[in-house]
Design an enzyme around this catalytic site. Structure first.
Site, mmCIF file in Angstrom:
data_model
loop_
_atom_site.group_PDB
_atom_site.id
_atom_site.type_symbol
_atom_site.label_atom_id
_atom_site.label_comp_id
_atom_site.label_asym_id
_atom_site.label_seq_id
_atom_site.Cartn_x
_atom_site.Cartn_y
_atom_site.Cartn_z
ATOM 1 N N GLY A 1 0.836 -1.210 0.000
ATOM 2 C CA GLY A 1 0.000 0.000 0.000
ATOM 3 C C GLY A 1 0.863 1.249 0.000
ATOM 4 N NE ARG B 1 -2.149 -4.553 -1.059
ATOM 5 C CZ ARG B 1 -1.734 -3.816 -0.040
ATOM 6 N NH1 ARG B 1 -0.605 -4.089 0.553
ATOM 7 N NH2 ARG B 1 -2.459 -2.792 0.387
ATOM 8 C CG ASP C 1 4.017 -7.464 8.183
ATOM 9 O OD1 ASP C 1 5.022 -7.412 8.903
ATOM 10 O OD2 ASP C 1 3.238 -8.427 8.138
ATOM 11 C CB THR D 1 2.695 0.919 6.224
ATOM 12 O OG1 THR D 1 1.323 0.669 6.579
ATOM 13 C CG2 THR D 1 3.558 0.646 7.435
ATOM 14 C CG ASP E 1 -1.718 -0.118 8.025
ATOM 15 O OD1 ASP E 1 -2.558 0.733 7.714
ATOM 16 O OD2 ASP E 1 -1.548 -1.185 7.394
ATOM 17 C CG ASP F 1 1.257 -2.526 10.620
ATOM 18 O OD1 ASP F 1 2.104 -1.878 9.967
ATOM 19 O OD2 ASP F 1 0.543 -3.395 10.112
ATOM 20 N NE ARG G 1 -2.374 -4.676 5.403
ATOM 21 C CZ ARG G 1 -2.768 -5.062 4.187
ATOM 22 N NH1 ARG G 1 -3.378 -6.172 4.031
ATOM 23 N NH2 ARG G 1 -2.523 -4.318 3.140
HETATM 24 O O1 F6P Z 1 -1.490 -1.378 4.688
HETATM 25 C C1 F6P Z 1 -2.055 -0.187 4.298
HETATM 26 C C2 F6P Z 1 -3.533 -0.332 4.043
HETATM 27 O O2 F6P Z 1 -4.055 0.914 3.680
HETATM 28 C C3 F6P Z 1 -4.332 -0.947 5.194
HETATM 29 O O3 F6P Z 1 -4.635 -0.020 6.210
HETATM 30 C C4 F6P Z 1 -5.536 -1.485 4.469
HETATM 31 O O4 F6P Z 1 -6.095 -2.553 5.181
HETATM 32 C C5 F6P Z 1 -4.964 -1.935 3.166
HETATM 33 O O5 F6P Z 1 -3.766 -1.221 2.967
HETATM 34 C C6 F6P Z 1 -5.863 -1.742 1.968
HETATM 35 O O6 F6P Z 1 -5.242 -2.304 0.864
HETATM 36 P P1 F6P Z 1 -5.715 -2.104 -0.644
HETATM 37 O O7 F6P Z 1 -5.376 -0.716 -1.068
HETATM 38 O O8 F6P Z 1 -4.968 -3.121 -1.407
HETATM 39 O O9 F6P Z 1 -7.197 -2.293 -0.658
#
Ligand code: F6P
Length: 327
Positions: free
Chosen positions: A15, A76, A107, A130, A132, A134, A176
């Site tokens: 992300g 990803r 992560d 990120t 998050d 985290d 997340r």
């Molecule tokens: O890891 C960053 C994040 O924004 C999380 O908070 C969220 O769960 C996820 O990515 C969403 O991913 P995507 O953009 O692939 O839907």
């Protein structure tokens, strides 16, 4: 970094997060300043497999420090999780003469980096990017502060309408499975409570909230909810309240991907600049397979194994702060 390692590849993966561009700029410029050449790898690990790799000069990173997103794009990449995919990635890397990689992401990015670096025995330095926040071993990740400020501004706006209509709002934020954005966002925006995964597995936070006299003294209320199967999400919680308290006028707002965009705050730009510079210093010191972190405002180097393996704990004192201030 020893003499023969002269070319550094840089990528962003997973992300996106505001401040990634500031990190790309810092890595590129510090590398060039120290006499290395730099290659930009597009779309993270996917770009290594697809051979989407270009020369990066100082001009490639001009005028990007203020931009959200990532100029290198991100993805990803499923293929990179296979040994066959990583072999292609390594061959392409060698074709371009890349001896070390700086990977910016969360992560998943660091997990991929660890496997890749171990399999082919070359140095990768991770930079935590990120929203998050985290990742274990660092107080802050790039993008977190900007996302937190975005959440605060959004909640401020929702508060206007919540107050006018005397409504109860459940506002879902990203994270997340981590409650940093929800908990600190709630404190910053003066919300009534935060429902976060770290606590949801221990107690039914909504029930606790209700038992504690939820909305006794207020006409409108705001509860921040971290997205996660553990919290059930804002829609689920709102449904529960509606069923139990039909007289409450309940609404849900899911902030979604707007939390990932926007110009990075000064804090994120400075963090990204420091971490980008530190990534090259780490390579110069012959470090490998570490994530750059910041603890008590000092740069630290965290082995991938730790950054990935451990869950970063939330500061539980903040829950009391929120509770006390919401009377
Ligand atoms: O890891 C960053 C994040 O924004 C999380 O908070 C969220 O769960 C996820 O990515 C969403 O991913 P995507 O953009 O692939 O839907």
């Amino acid at each position: 970094m020893s003499e023969k390692k002269r070319c550094i590849g840089i990528l962003t993966s997973g992300g996106d997060a505001p401040g990634m561009n500031a990190a790309i700029r810092a890595v590129t410029r510090t590398a060039i300043y120290n006499g290395f050449s730099v290659k930009g790898i597009y779309r993270g690990y996917k770009g290594l497999i697809d051979n989407d790799i270009v020369d990066f000069k100082t001009q490639n990173v001009s005028n990007i420090i203020q931009m959200g997103g990532t100029i290198l794009k991100t993805a990803r990449c499923k293929e990179f999780t296979t040994p066959e995919g990583r072999k292609i990635a390594y061959e392409n890397m060698k074709k371009h003469g890349i001896d070390a990689i700086v990977a910016i992401g969360g992560d998943g990015t660091l997990t991929g980096a660890r496997v890749f670096a171990t399999e082919f025995n070359f140095p990768i330095i991770g930079i935590p990017g990120t929203i998050d926040n985290d990742l274990y071993g660092t107080d802050r990740t790039i993008g977190y502060d900007t996302a937190l400020n975005t959440i605060m501004e959004c909640v401020d706006k929702i508060r206007d309408t919540a107050t006018s209509h005397e409504r109860l709002f459940f506002i879902e934020v990203m994270g997340r499975d981590a409650g940093f954005l929800a908990l600190n966002g709630a404190i910053a925006a003066g919300a009534e409570a935060a429902i976060i995964p770290e606590i949801s597995t221990e107690v039914d936070q909504l029930e606790e909230l209700i038992n504690n006299g939820f909305r006794k003294s207020k006409n409108s209320s705001i509860v921040l909810v971290a997205e996660s199967p553990h919290t059930g999400g804002a829609i689920h919680l709102a449904e529960r309240v509606k069923a139990e308290f039909p007289k409450y006028d309940v609404r849900v707002s899911i902030l979604g991907h707007l939390q990932r965009g926007g110009s990075p705050t000064a804090e994120d730009r400075i963090l990204a600049s420091r971490m980008g510079e530190a990534a090259i210093s780490a390579l110069l010191d012959d470090q490998r397979n570490v994530m750059i972190g910041v603890r008590n405002n000092e740069i630290v180097y965290v082995p991938f194994s730790k950054a990935i393996k451990y869950d970063k704990p939330i500061n539980r004192d903040l829950l009391n702060t929120l509770k006390t201030l919401s009377i």
